[in-house]
Design a protein around this motif. Structure first.
Motif, short mmCIF file in Angstrom:
data_model
loop_
_atom_site.label_atom_id
_atom_site.label_comp_id
_atom_site.label_asym_id
_atom_site.label_seq_id
_atom_site.Cartn_x
_atom_site.Cartn_y
_atom_site.Cartn_z
N ILE A 149 0.85 -1.21 0.00
CA ILE A 149 0.00 0.00 0.00
C ILE A 149 0.87 1.24 0.00
O ILE A 149 0.62 2.20 -0.73
CB ILE A 149 -0.96 -0.02 1.21
CG1 ILE A 149 -2.01 -1.11 1.04
CG2 ILE A 149 -1.62 1.34 1.42
CD1 ILE A 149 -2.81 -1.41 2.28
N TRP A 150 1.94 1.24 0.79
CA TRP A 150 2.86 2.38 0.82
C TRP A 150 3.54 2.57 -0.52
O TRP A 150 3.66 3.70 -1.01
CB TRP A 150 3.89 2.19 1.93
CG TRP A 150 4.92 3.26 1.96
CD1 TRP A 150 4.75 4.55 2.37
CD2 TRP A 150 6.28 3.13 1.57
NE1 TRP A 150 5.94 5.23 2.25
CE2 TRP A 150 6.90 4.39 1.76
CE3 TRP A 150 7.04 2.08 1.08
CZ2 TRP A 150 8.23 4.61 1.46
CZ3 TRP A 150 8.37 2.31 0.80
CH2 TRP A 150 8.95 3.56 0.99
N LEU A 151 3.98 1.47 -1.14
CA LEU A 151 4.63 1.57 -2.46
C LEU A 151 3.66 2.12 -3.51
O LEU A 151 4.06 2.93 -4.36
CB LEU A 151 5.17 0.21 -2.89
CG LEU A 151 6.36 -0.30 -2.08
CD1 LEU A 151 6.68 -1.75 -2.47
CD2 LEU A 151 7.56 0.60 -2.30
N ILE A 152 2.43 1.70 -3.46
CA ILE A 152 1.43 2.24 -4.39
C ILE A 152 1.21 3.72 -4.14
O ILE A 152 1.07 4.51 -5.07
CB ILE A 152 0.11 1.45 -4.29
CG1 ILE A 152 0.30 0.03 -4.83
CG2 ILE A 152 -1.01 2.15 -5.05
CD1 ILE A 152 -0.87 -0.89 -4.58
N SER A 153 1.20 4.12 -2.87
CA SER A 153 1.01 5.54 -2.56
C SER A 153 2.17 6.37 -3.09
O SER A 153 1.98 7.53 -3.46
CB SER A 153 0.82 5.76 -1.06
OG SER A 153 2.05 5.60 -0.37
#
Length: 135
Positions: free
Chosen positions: A74-78
């Motif tokens: 989720i952090w990488l997508i953000s």
């Protein structure tokens, strides 16, 4: 029937994967950030269930570690969406620490880590307080 098929995946695990895939597909087509988060978390829970159902590892720690991995994704997508959010990393760190401590408790070569819990909670709380005051 379970005795004839000992390594089958439960219907709950299949349901988690199905709903997770549907939500991630909704994110791909509609760019709904909420659908991506919910879908990835459900996929992580499904992955943990599959590890348990297939008797790869049945002890504690897999759910927390799989959720930690989902929060990293989720952090990488953000990052790709130019959002500067740190909350997924905080969740990943907390869940990763919980999962690692639970997993380490099951290994015979690793000493008992239950004494570390209060220290970890206090240190994480202090770090959160210090970082919030700096902002």
């Amino acid at each position: 029937i379970p005795a004839a098929f000992p390594n089958t995946v439960s219907s709950g695990t299949v349901l988690l994967f199905a709903i997770g895939i549907a939500l991630v597909a909704g994110w791909v087509f509609s760019r709904s950030w909420l659908a991506a988060i919910a879908g990835l978390l459900l996929l992580a829970l499904g992955a943990a269930g599959m590890v348990r159902d297939l008797n790869i590892y049945t002890g504690p720690g897999t759910t927390a570690l799989s959720l930690a991995a989902a929060f990293v994704v989720i952090w990488l997508i953000s990052l790709t969406r130019n959002r500067s959010t740190r909350w997924p990393l905080v969740a990943a760190a907390v869940l990763g620490a919980i999962g690692a401590i639970q997993l380490a408790g099951q290994l015979t070569q690793v000493p008992e880590l239950s004494i570390i819990w209060p220290i970890v909670i206090i240190v994480v709380g202090m770090l959160l307080l210090i970082s919030s005051r700096r902002q």
